[in-house]
Write a protein that holds these residues in place. Structure first.
Motif, PDB file in Angstrom:
ATOM      1  N   LEU A 224       0.817  -1.210   0.000  1.00 20.06           N
ATOM      2  CA  LEU A 224       0.000   0.000   0.000  1.00 20.06           C
ATOM      3  C   LEU A 224       0.850   1.259   0.000  1.00 20.06           C
ATOM      4  O   LEU A 224       0.499   2.265  -0.624  1.00 20.06           O
ATOM      5  N   ARG A 225       1.995   1.209   0.650  1.00 19.92           N
ATOM      6  CA  ARG A 225       2.843   2.411   0.717  1.00 19.92           C
ATOM      7  C   ARG A 225       3.488   2.741  -0.632  1.00 19.92           C
ATOM      8  O   ARG A 225       4.012   3.840  -0.813  1.00 19.92           O
TER       9      ARG A 225
ATOM     10  N   THR B 198      -3.036   6.672  -1.774  1.00 24.39           N
ATOM     11  CA  THR B 198      -3.419   5.717  -0.736  1.00 24.39           C
ATOM     12  C   THR B 198      -4.921   5.651  -0.538  1.00 24.39           C
ATOM     13  O   THR B 198      -5.516   4.563  -0.564  1.00 24.39           O
TER      14      THR B 198
ATOM     15  N   TRP C 148       6.178   6.500   5.799  1.00 19.79           N
ATOM     16  CA  TRP C 148       4.821   5.976   5.806  1.00 19.79           C
ATOM     17  C   TRP C 148       4.085   6.388   7.079  1.00 19.79           C
ATOM     18  O   TRP C 148       4.685   6.472   8.155  1.00 19.79           O
TER      19      TRP C 148
END
Length: 233
Positions: free
Chosen positions: A122-123, A128, A194
Motif C-alpha cells: 500500500l505504501r 493511498t 509511511w
C-alpha cells in the motif's frame, strides 16, 4: 530508478519491481531474518477466509502471499502492477489466476470479493485513499480488508535503531543479494515516510471502511489493519 524517489510514479515503481522480481522473495527472507513468513501467516489468519470464499490479494508480487489461501481452498486472485513479478509467480504456480492491475483502477466489478488484502504494497501506491476506496468498491457489503504494512515501532529507543538499519544497512544487505541497492534505498525511504498505525487507520476510515482496528506485530515494525465494508455503501 538509480536513486530512491518518493514520487511513486507507477511506471517507475513497477519497473523497479520488475528488476528485482527473481530474487525478491529470497531478499525478503534475508532482510527480515525470516520474519516475513510469520507476518504473512498472521495476515492470512486475520483475513479468516473460508474455503470457497473469494479473496483479492493485491501487491501479490510472485504470489507468495496468495499460495496459502489457494492451498486452503480459498479462491484467491493475485494482483500486481509488476509484470515481472507476475511472470515469476506464474512460472512457479500456473494454477493461480495472476492478474495485472493498478490498485487505483482495479480491473474487477463492484462487490466481486468477500475480502481483500494487501501486504507491504500500500505504501508504494501513488494514491493511498484512492486505492483504499477501490478496494472498498470491489469488496461485497459486509466483506473485510486486511492491510499488512510496515509501521512505527512502539518503543522509542528501538525506533531510532530500526530507522538507522533501514537507511544504512538494509540497502547494502539487499544489494548483495539483488545487485540493486538503489531499489532498496527507495523501499527504505518509503517505510520511514509511511504514516503510523493511527494515521493509517484514519485514512481507511476516510476511504469509507468501518470498524477499523489494528494489531502491532514485532513491536510495531509491522501492523495489521482490519476493517469492514458497511452494508450501506
Amino acid at each position: 530508478m538509480s536513486r530512491a524517489s518518493l514520487e511513486k510514479k507507477p511506471r517507475e515503481v513497477a519497473s523497479m519491481f520488475d528488476g528485482i522480481a527473481r530474487r525478491y522473495d529470497l531478499t525478503n527472507d534475508v532482510i527480515s531474518l525470516g520474519q516475513d513468513r510469520r507476518w504473512r501467516r498472521l495476515t492470512i489468519d486475520a483475513v479468516g477466509a473460508a474455503p470457497g470464499e473469494k479473496v483479492l490479494d493485491l501487491a501479490a508480487g510472485t504470489g507468495t502471499s496468495s499460495e496459502p489461501f489457494a492451498d486452503e481452498g480459498v479462491r484467491v486472485v493475485p494482483c500486481d502492477f509488476s509484470i515481472g513479478m507476475l511472470q515469476v509467480g506464474k512460472a512457479r504456480r500456473p494454477d493461480l489466476s495472476f492478474t495485472a492491475g493498478d490498485a487505483t483502477r482495479l480491473p474487477f466489478a463492484d462487490a466481486s470479493f468477500d475480502a481483500v488484502t494487501i501486504s507491504f504494497g500500500l505504501r508504494n501506491v501513488v494514491d493511498t485513499v484512492g486505492a483504499l476506496r477501490e478496494m472498498l468498491r470491489v469488496t461485497r457489503p459486509g466483506g473485510r480488508i486486511v492491510v499488512c504494512e510496515f509501521s512505527s515501532p512502539t518503543w522509542t529507543p528501538f525506533r531510532t535503531v530500526y530507522q538507522e538499519y533501514l537507511m544504512k544497512a538494509l540497502p547494502k544487505v539487499a544489494g548483495v543479494v539483488t545487485k540493486d541497492a538503489g531499489s532498496y534505498e527507495y523501499l527504505a525511504e518509503s517505510i520511514t515516510s509511511w504514516p503510523d498505525q493511527v494515521a493509517l487507520a484514519h485514512l481507511m476510515q476516510e476511504a469509507g471502511w468501518r470498524k477499523v482496528a489494528y494489531r502491532n506485530v514485532s513491536g510495531g515494525i509491522v501492523a495489521l489493519h482490519r476493517a469492514t465494508r458497511p452494508a450501506d455503501v
